[in-house]
Design a protein around this motif. Sequence first.
Motif, PDB file in Angstrom:
ATOM      1  N   THR A  30      66.138  33.058  64.262  1.00 25.13           N
ATOM      2  CA  THR A  30      66.156  31.961  65.224  1.00 25.13           C
ATOM      3  C   THR A  30      66.148  32.544  66.625  1.00 25.13           C
ATOM      4  N   GLY A  31      65.822  31.727  67.596  1.00 26.55           N
ATOM      5  CA  GLY A  31      65.818  32.185  68.975  1.00 26.55           C
ATOM      6  C   GLY A  31      67.190  32.622  69.446  1.00 26.55           C
ATOM      7  N   SER A  32      68.223  31.819  69.172  1.00 26.85           N
ATOM      8  CA  SER A  32      69.571  32.174  69.635  1.00 26.85           C
ATOM      9  C   SER A  32      70.102  33.421  68.932  1.00 26.85           C
ATOM     10  N   SER A  33      69.786  33.586  67.668  1.00 30.16           N
ATOM     11  CA  SER A  33      70.201  34.787  66.945  1.00 30.16           C
ATOM     12  C   SER A  33      69.488  36.024  67.497  1.00 30.16           C
ATOM     13  N   PHE A  34      68.222  35.854  67.853  1.00 28.57           N
ATOM     14  CA  PHE A  34      67.460  36.964  68.419  1.00 28.57           C
ATOM     15  C   PHE A  34      68.042  37.371  69.774  1.00 28.57           C
ATOM     16  N   TYR A  35      68.455  36.381  70.566  1.00 29.06           N
ATOM     17  CA  TYR A  35      69.116  36.673  71.844  1.00 29.06           C
ATOM     18  C   TYR A  35      70.406  37.462  71.595  1.00 29.06           C
ATOM     19  N   SER A  36      71.198  37.030  70.638  1.00 24.91           N
ATOM     20  CA  SER A  36      72.450  37.731  70.312  1.00 24.91           C
ATOM     21  C   SER A  36      72.183  39.173  69.891  1.00 24.91           C
TER      22      SER A  36
END
Length: 153
Positions: A30-36
Motif C-alpha cells: 500500500t502507499g502508506s506502508s511503502f512510506y513507512s
Amino acid sequence: MSRISKVFTVQPTASRCAGSIIFLHGSGDTGSSFYSWWCNELGRELKFENVRLHFPTAAPMFYTPVQSLFNVWMNRIAIDISSPEDEQSTNDAVKSISELIDKEVQTGIPLNKIIIGLTLNNKQELAAKTSIIVRDLSVSRRINDEVVGSCLY
C-alpha cells in the motif's frame, strides 16, 4: 475505473511547493506502508522542504499469478520476464497515474518537476507508457521540453 484507491500525501515543510514525487508501491503493498518502509530505511521521517510526496495505493484487482485480489498496478499473466503484459490493466494504471499527475500540474507544478518512482517489480512497460502519457500531456498544454523524470529503486 481508477486504479488508485487512496493516496497518502506528505506535504512540503515550507509553504511553497516546487515539485512532486509519486512513489508507486510493489505488488501487494500500500502507499502508506511503502512510506513507512522508506522512513524505516532512512531512520527518519521522509519530508522535503519544497517537494510534495504522493504514495498512492493501487486498487485491489484480480492478480493472475496468485489467483486472488491484490493491490497491484497491473495484472500479469505469470511472474516470468518472457510473459506478456496484460495491456488493458497497464493502460488503466497509466490513465490513473496520469490523472494524479494532471492534478499536480493544476496546482502549478511543472511537468519537469514531477518524478515517478517505481519499484523494480513494476515492469518497464508501465514506466514507458507513463512517460509517453506525460509527454502527451505536455504537448497538449503547449509546454515545450517538459519531460517527466522517472527513477527505479
